[in-house]
Motif scaffolding. Structure first.
Motif, PDB file in Angstrom:
ATOM      1  N   GLN A 122       0.825  -1.203   0.000  1.00 49.64           N
ATOM      2  CA  GLN A 122       0.000   0.000   0.000  1.00 49.64           C
ATOM      3  C   GLN A 122       0.860   1.254   0.000  1.00 49.64           C
ATOM      4  OE1 GLN A 122      -1.741  -1.591   3.468  1.00 49.64           O
ATOM      5  NE2 GLN A 122      -3.720  -1.972   2.505  1.00 49.64           N
ATOM      6  N   VAL A 123       2.086   1.103   0.488  1.00 51.44           N
ATOM      7  CA  VAL A 123       3.040   2.207   0.533  1.00 51.44           C
ATOM      8  C   VAL A 123       4.399   1.659   0.118  1.00 51.44           C
ATOM      9  CG1 VAL A 123       4.225   3.843   2.063  1.00 51.44           C
ATOM     10  CG2 VAL A 123       1.786   3.407   2.389  1.00 51.44           C
ATOM     11  N   LEU A 158       8.378  -2.080   0.781  1.00 54.55           N
ATOM     12  CA  LEU A 158       7.056  -2.276   0.209  1.00 54.55           C
ATOM     13  C   LEU A 158       6.173  -2.694   1.376  1.00 54.55           C
ATOM     14  CD1 LEU A 158       9.336  -3.248  -2.052  1.00 54.55           C
ATOM     15  CD2 LEU A 158       7.245  -3.420  -3.391  1.00 54.55           C
ATOM     16  N   LEU A 159       5.337  -1.783   1.835  1.00 52.44           N
ATOM     17  CA  LEU A 159       4.628  -1.937   3.105  1.00 52.44           C
ATOM     18  C   LEU A 159       3.143  -2.201   2.910  1.00 52.44           C
ATOM     19  CD1 LEU A 159       6.339   1.127   4.810  1.00 52.44           C
ATOM     20  CD2 LEU A 159       6.847  -1.277   5.264  1.00 52.44           C
ATOM     21  N   GLU A 196      -2.175  -7.667  12.781  1.00 44.19           N
ATOM     22  CA  GLU A 196      -1.309  -7.894  13.935  1.00 44.19           C
ATOM     23  C   GLU A 196      -0.582  -6.644  14.415  1.00 44.19           C
ATOM     24  OE1 GLU A 196      -0.973  -9.892  11.082  1.00 44.19           O
ATOM     25  OE2 GLU A 196      -2.298 -11.429  11.891  1.00 44.19           O
ATOM     26  N   ALA A 197      -0.504  -5.602  13.592  1.00 45.35           N
ATOM     27  CA  ALA A 197       0.273  -4.420  13.953  1.00 45.35           C
ATOM     28  C   ALA A 197      -0.517  -3.146  13.659  1.00 45.35           C
ATOM     29  CB  ALA A 197       1.587  -4.407  13.188  1.00 45.35           C
ATOM     30  N   ARG A 198      -0.232  -2.118  14.440  1.00 38.63           N
ATOM     31  CA  ARG A 198      -0.863  -0.813  14.220  1.00 38.63           C
ATOM     32  C   ARG A 198       0.023   0.088  13.366  1.00 38.63           C
ATOM     33  NH1 ARG A 198      -2.826   1.171  19.995  1.00 38.63           N
ATOM     34  NH2 ARG A 198      -0.669   0.712  20.409  1.00 38.63           N
ATOM     35  N   PHE A 199       0.962  -0.489  12.679  1.00 41.39           N
ATOM     36  CA  PHE A 199       1.848   0.245  11.785  1.00 41.39           C
ATOM     37  C   PHE A 199       2.035  -0.610  10.534  1.00 41.39           C
ATOM     38  CE2 PHE A 199       4.057  -1.797  15.328  1.00 41.39           C
ATOM     39  CZ  PHE A 199       4.750  -2.801  14.682  1.00 41.39           C
ATOM     40  N   LEU A 200       2.548   0.001   9.492  1.00 39.88           N
ATOM     41  CA  LEU A 200       2.784  -0.721   8.244  1.00 39.88           C
ATOM     42  C   LEU A 200       3.965  -1.668   8.400  1.00 39.88           C
ATOM     43  CD1 LEU A 200       2.381   2.300   5.812  1.00 39.88           C
ATOM     44  CD2 LEU A 200       0.791   0.395   6.066  1.00 39.88           C
ATOM     45  N   VAL A 201       3.887  -2.830   7.754  1.00 40.18           N
ATOM     46  CA  VAL A 201       4.963  -3.827   7.834  1.00 40.18           C
ATOM     47  C   VAL A 201       5.386  -4.227   6.415  1.00 40.18           C
ATOM     48  CG1 VAL A 201       4.152  -4.700  10.061  1.00 40.18           C
ATOM     49  CG2 VAL A 201       3.391  -5.810   7.976  1.00 40.18           C
ATOM     50  N   PRO A 202       6.639  -4.651   6.241  1.00 42.65           N
ATOM     51  CA  PRO A 202       7.070  -5.127   4.920  1.00 42.65           C
ATOM     52  C   PRO A 202       6.261  -6.343   4.475  1.00 42.65           C
ATOM     53  CG  PRO A 202       8.967  -4.727   6.335  1.00 42.65           C
ATOM     54  CD  PRO A 202       7.748  -4.626   7.199  1.00 42.65           C
ATOM     55  N   VAL A 203       5.874  -6.353   3.224  1.00 46.39           N
ATOM     56  CA  VAL A 203       5.102  -7.464   2.658  1.00 46.39           C
ATOM     57  C   VAL A 203       5.905  -8.747   2.826  1.00 46.39           C
ATOM     58  CG1 VAL A 203       4.070  -8.427   0.572  1.00 46.39           C
ATOM     59  CG2 VAL A 203       3.906  -5.965   1.025  1.00 46.39           C
ATOM     60  N   GLY A 207       9.497  -7.701   1.343  1.00 50.35           N
ATOM     61  CA  GLY A 207       9.183  -6.273   1.232  1.00 50.35           C
ATOM     62  C   GLY A 207      10.301  -5.360   1.693  1.00 50.35           C
ATOM     63  N   MET A 208      11.485  -5.919   1.944  1.00 51.10           N
ATOM     64  CA  MET A 208      12.660  -5.123   2.350  1.00 51.10           C
ATOM     65  C   MET A 208      13.737  -5.278   1.276  1.00 51.10           C
ATOM     66  SD  MET A 208      13.043  -6.045   6.389  1.00 51.10           S
ATOM     67  CE  MET A 208      14.527  -5.061   6.583  1.00 51.10           C
ATOM     68  N   VAL A 209      13.722  -4.409   0.298  1.00 48.78           N
ATOM     69  CA  VAL A 209      14.658  -4.499  -0.816  1.00 48.78           C
ATOM     70  C   VAL A 209      15.899  -3.676  -0.472  1.00 48.78           C
ATOM     71  CG1 VAL A 209      14.980  -4.048  -3.276  1.00 48.78           C
ATOM     72  CG2 VAL A 209      12.748  -4.788  -2.419  1.00 48.78           C
ATOM     73  N   GLN A 210      17.067  -4.303  -0.553  1.00 50.36           N
ATOM     74  CA  GLN A 210      18.328  -3.643  -0.211  1.00 50.36           C
ATOM     75  C   GLN A 210      18.807  -2.785  -1.377  1.00 50.36           C
ATOM     76  OE1 GLN A 210      21.130  -6.586   1.244  1.00 50.36           O
ATOM     77  NE2 GLN A 210      19.444  -7.757   2.111  1.00 50.36           N
ATOM     78  N   VAL A 211      19.132  -1.527  -1.050  1.00 48.51           N
ATOM     79  CA  VAL A 211      19.589  -0.570  -2.049  1.00 48.51           C
ATOM     80  C   VAL A 211      20.887   0.060  -1.546  1.00 48.51           C
ATOM     81  CG1 VAL A 211      19.036   1.570  -3.281  1.00 48.51           C
ATOM     82  CG2 VAL A 211      17.207  -0.033  -2.694  1.00 48.51           C
ATOM     83  N   GLN A 212      21.882   0.129  -2.429  1.00 52.07           N
ATOM     84  CA  GLN A 212      23.120   0.811  -2.070  1.00 52.07           C
ATOM     85  C   GLN A 212      23.638   1.541  -3.307  1.00 52.07           C
ATOM     86  OE1 GLN A 212      26.084  -1.557  -0.054  1.00 52.07           O
ATOM     87  NE2 GLN A 212      26.604   0.266   1.126  1.00 52.07           N
ATOM     88  N   ASP A 213      23.928   2.818  -3.121  1.00 54.69           N
ATOM     89  CA  ASP A 213      24.413   3.663  -4.230  1.00 54.69           C
ATOM     90  C   ASP A 213      23.465   3.633  -5.420  1.00 54.69           C
ATOM     91  OD1 ASP A 213      26.722   4.330  -2.743  1.00 54.69           O
ATOM     92  OD2 ASP A 213      27.759   2.531  -3.457  1.00 54.69           O
ATOM     93  N   GLY A 214      22.173   3.602  -5.149  1.00 56.19           N
ATOM     94  CA  GLY A 214      21.170   3.623  -6.209  1.00 56.19           C
ATOM     95  C   GLY A 214      20.978   2.307  -6.936  1.00 56.19           C
ATOM     96  N   ARG A 215      21.602   1.242  -6.473  1.00 56.88           N
ATOM     97  CA  ARG A 215      21.490  -0.076  -7.109  1.00 56.88           C
ATOM     98  C   ARG A 215      20.762  -1.052  -6.189  1.00 56.88           C
ATOM     99  NH1 ARG A 215      27.041  -0.334  -6.966  1.00 56.88           N
ATOM    100  NH2 ARG A 215      26.785  -2.489  -6.332  1.00 56.88           N
ATOM    101  N   ILE A 216      19.979  -1.938  -6.774  1.00 54.65           N
ATOM    102  CA  ILE A 216      19.292  -2.984  -6.036  1.00 54.65           C
ATOM    103  C   ILE A 216      20.284  -4.112  -5.787  1.00 54.65           C
ATOM    104  CG2 ILE A 216      17.368  -4.638  -6.070  1.00 54.65           C
ATOM    105  CD1 ILE A 216      16.444  -1.712  -6.059  1.00 54.65           C
TER     106      ILE A 216
END
Length: 188
Positions: A37-38, A101-102, A107-114, A119-128
């Protein structure tokens, strides 16, 4: 008899050991994106106070740099799997960021990674760095918005605290007035 005792003892030890990891099924990136959703890019603030939930996630402040889908302020509370904190913190210390990607869950009152790490994609220096570079690279190079300014009452808890504090003060004041009125009546 002694062999039976040792076998039972060994089974108890083996059966009593607990697992300290969660296993998430790997989802294809299209499914992860469609469930989200986010979508935001940024970093977790691991020094912030964590928020608990009923599931595997706890919430941490997340400093949002860019918003790709949905709405987000400069600082949001984003979930992280309880067993992912160590590597994620180390990854960020080395200059890494996360494309999160949340989604909302019961189970939670906040957004969680899919699906946790999906839903947690690692990015470094603009690269996946975490796989599916083509798919997530398109999101990263797509149209991004800056996060909206942080709201003064981000989680809504301050209003409730203020109301409870005011109510406590009012009740205390009324009890003092009543006590003084009964003492004054006794003095006549």
């Amino acid at each position: 008899m002694r062999k039976v005792f040792f076998i039972l003892f060994a089974l108890l030890l083996a059966g009593g050991s607990s697992s300290f990891a969660t296993k998430w099924p790997e989802l294809n990136p299209e499914k992860v994106e469609s469930r989200s959703q986010v979508i935001v890019l940024g970093t977790y603030n691991f020094k912030s106070k964590q928020k608990s939930s009923k599931g595997n996630f706890y919430g941490r402040q997340f400093q949002v740099e860019k918003v790709y889908k949905g709405k987000a302020t400069e600082t949001i509370t984003a979930g992280i799997d309880v067993y992912d904190k160590g590597w994620a913190e180390e990854y960020q210390q080395d200059g890494g960021k996360f494309l999160l990607l949340l989604e909302k869950t019961k189970e939670a009152r906040f957004l969680v990674p899919v699906a946790g790490p999906n839903g947690m994609v690692q990015v470094q220096d603009g690269r996946i760095l975490s796989g599916h570079e083509g798919f997530y690279g398109k999101i990263l190079s797509g149209e991004a918005r800056t996060p909206s300014p942080a709201e003064s009452n981000n989680d809504g808890g301050h209003l409730l605290e203020a109301l409870l504090f005011s109510l406590t003060g009012l009740i205390t004041f009324l009890l003092i007035i009543r006590f003084l009125a009964t003492e004054k009546a006794k003095s006549y």
